[in-house]
Design an enzyme around this catalytic site. Structure first.
Site, mmCIF file in Angstrom:
data_model
loop_
_atom_site.group_PDB
_atom_site.id
_atom_site.type_symbol
_atom_site.label_atom_id
_atom_site.label_comp_id
_atom_site.label_asym_id
_atom_site.label_seq_id
_atom_site.Cartn_x
_atom_site.Cartn_y
_atom_site.Cartn_z
ATOM 1 N N THR A 154 -37.044 17.224 -34.345
ATOM 2 C CA THR A 154 -35.854 16.864 -33.589
ATOM 3 C C THR A 154 -34.873 18.032 -33.536
ATOM 4 O O THR A 154 -34.743 18.795 -34.488
ATOM 5 C CB THR A 154 -35.164 15.634 -34.194
ATOM 6 O OG1 THR A 154 -34.898 15.866 -35.591
ATOM 7 C CG2 THR A 154 -36.041 14.409 -34.064
ATOM 8 N N ASP A 155 -34.160 18.117 -32.417
ATOM 9 C CA ASP A 155 -33.251 19.239 -32.175
ATOM 10 C C ASP A 155 -31.888 18.974 -32.806
ATOM 11 O O ASP A 155 -31.638 17.906 -33.382
ATOM 12 C CB ASP A 155 -33.113 19.434 -30.663
ATOM 13 C CG ASP A 155 -32.631 20.827 -30.303
ATOM 14 O OD1 ASP A 155 -32.510 21.656 -31.221
ATOM 15 O OD2 ASP A 155 -32.385 21.079 -29.112
ATOM 16 N N LYS A 156 -30.992 19.923 -32.671
ATOM 17 C CA LYS A 156 -29.638 19.814 -33.212
ATOM 18 C C LYS A 156 -28.932 18.579 -32.658
ATOM 19 O O LYS A 156 -28.921 18.341 -31.450
ATOM 20 C CB LYS A 156 -28.836 21.071 -32.858
ATOM 21 C CG LYS A 156 -27.377 21.019 -33.296
ATOM 22 C CD LYS A 156 -26.628 22.240 -32.815
ATOM 23 C CE LYS A 156 -25.150 22.147 -33.176
ATOM 24 N NZ LYS A 156 -24.385 23.319 -32.694
ATOM 25 N N VAL A 158 -29.780 15.507 -32.832
ATOM 26 C CA VAL A 158 -30.675 14.395 -32.502
ATOM 27 C C VAL A 158 -30.965 13.571 -33.753
ATOM 28 O O VAL A 158 -31.253 14.125 -34.811
ATOM 29 C CB VAL A 158 -31.989 14.908 -31.880
ATOM 30 C CG1 VAL A 158 -32.923 13.756 -31.567
ATOM 31 C CG2 VAL A 158 -31.690 15.707 -30.626
ATOM 32 N N ASP A 428 -38.719 18.879 -28.768
ATOM 33 C CA ASP A 428 -37.350 18.566 -28.675
ATOM 34 C C ASP A 428 -36.849 18.278 -29.988
ATOM 35 O O ASP A 428 -36.007 18.052 -30.093
ATOM 36 C CB ASP A 428 -37.296 17.446 -27.684
ATOM 37 C CG ASP A 428 -36.052 17.334 -26.948
ATOM 38 O OD1 ASP A 428 -36.105 16.744 -25.960
ATOM 39 O OD2 ASP A 428 -35.032 17.790 -27.326
#
Length: 429
Positions: A154-156, A158, A428
């Protein structure tokens, strides 16, 4: 005559060799006696420690690695084992492949994946496992030694309702002890046993994400006084949103929905199973939000956020539906990227694993039904509420829709792309 001479010479040579050997042997024994006297003096003065496996009896030294008690002051073997365990807390422990099921709010974190110098979910989890002594300091520094692998990166910003991490852990793991070492916005729901070769990423068949946003974002862009307060979306508008989302289903080329990915790169092709917006819900009796669910085989960096961004541009009347079909072609086009705040990893799916091992009598199916109530309670308290509170405070979605008209949704100059790769980056998001 010659034979007599040769025999005489051999006897003389042998006698000389024997004499030299006797002198050498005498020197060796003399050196040994000197060393024994020196060691004896050092031992009496406390300067020399005899190895625990050496036991002198008379002039002989018997070596036995099994007999270690004599040098420990006559202690029993059981007491010595206990003492050694206390002195060495990270003694070799038999470990088995396990699956940690956890949830977290990604706000204030720089994503799931460990990144030196930044606050990440993996860093918090590994630190907690080390404090509980479920992993060694060496494994904390090199997680690959214990087969550490996440289901999705997971991205920043998220969050995740159900994230999975596979790694080797001891037979007995105290979930409450781990949670006691974790911050409030991260929680481990369960630790499950899996097969020896299980990999939380490679064995994952599908992933379900959700995107929560205020319903006012669906309204036409030229509608005056667009405010979140007291806005209510119509069923016709929700039907329009679902029609647009259906256009993403199937196997498509998503090179325009990520960055630095060429149109001819095979890894740009992704399979989407289903996309649908759910029924809206009211927050604080004033604000209305809705959640979009996206189930796909795998995702690339920013893919879902660009899919949501383009959908919003279409339903707000800024670009026609044909833009989605155009985005799947080879040309690079300008697409907006929705804020990361509302994005949540709902659940990874392990359908093939469950079919093969779920009914073998040894392993359990990874359906997560047994922790469903815990997950929903945690999500309501720490994820959905955090998304709503942050949106009301920072208004990231409202700022986004105000700038949507600045995008052209037309072909643009090609950016630098990466070399073709078949690697699944699950990115993502």
């Amino acid at each position: 005559m010659f034979k007599i001479f040769r025999r005489t010479f051999s006897l003389i040579n042998a006698e000389a060799t024997s004499t030299r050997f006797e002198k050498f042997e005498e020197k060796v024994w003399k050196r040994i006696r000197e060393m024994e006297e020196t060691n004896k003096k050092n031992l009496e003065q406390g300067k020399l420690e005899i190895p625990r496996f050496v036991k002198k009896e008379g002039n002989e030294a018997k070596f036995s690695k099994k007999r270690r008690t004599w040098a420990e002051g006559g202690k029993k073997e059981e007491d010595l084992k206990k003492q050694r365990t206390e002195e060495s807390p990270f003694e070799r422990v038999k470990r088995k492949k396990s699956l940690i099921v956890l949830g977290y709010s990604g706000v204030n974190y720089f994503g799931m994946q460990r990144n030196p110098g930044f606050s990440t979910i993996e860093e918090e989890l590994l630190t907690a496992l080390k404090k509980c002594e479920f992993i060694t300091p060496e494994s904390y520094e090199q997680p690959q030694w214990i087969g550490f692998q996440r289901a999705a990166r997971t991205d920043k910003g998220v969050s995740a309702m159900t994230q999975c991490v596979s790694l080797k852990l001891p037979d007995v793991v105290d979930v409450d002890a781990i949670n006691a070492c974790l911050p409030e916005q991260i929680k481990v729901f369960a630790v499950k046993r899996v097969t020896k070769g299980f990999n939380s990423k490679e064995n994952c068949d599908f992933r379900t994400y959700s995107y929560t946003l205020p319903t006012v974002a669906f309204e036409k862009h030229d509608t005056p006084d667009q405010k979140m307060e007291n806005y209510r979306v119509t069923q016709e508008k929700l039907n329009e949103v679902n029609e647009v989302l259906k256009m993403y289903e199937g196997t498509k080329n998503y090179h325009n929905f990520t960055s630095k990915k060429a149109a001819f790169d095979p890894s740009a092709r992704r399979y989407m199973v289903s996309l649908e917006v759910g029924a809206p819900f009211i927050v604080r009796d004033v604000y209305e939000f809705a959640t979009i669910k996206i189930k796909g085989q795998s995702f690339m960096l920013h893919q879902i956020r660009k899919m949501v961004g383009l959908m919003l541009a279409i339903v707000r009347g800024l670009t026609p539906k044909e833009t989605i079909s155009k985005a799947f072609q080879q040309e690079k086009i300008d697409l907006p990227t929705a804020p990361g705040l509302g994005l949540v990893l709902n659940q990874p799916h392990y359908d093939r694993y469950n079919k093969r091992y779920g009914d073998d009598g040894i392993h359990e199916k990874l359906l997560f039904e047994d922790i469903k109530e815990q997950v929903e309670e945690f999500a309501k308290k720490h994820i959905i509420s955090n998304i709503v509170d942050t949106e009301l405070k920072e208004k990231s979605m409202m700022d986004f829709i105000e700038k949507l008209h600045k995008h052209t949704y037309e072909p643009r100059e090609d950016e630098k792309v990466t070399e073709p790769s078949s690697k699944d980056d699950d990115g993502d998001e």
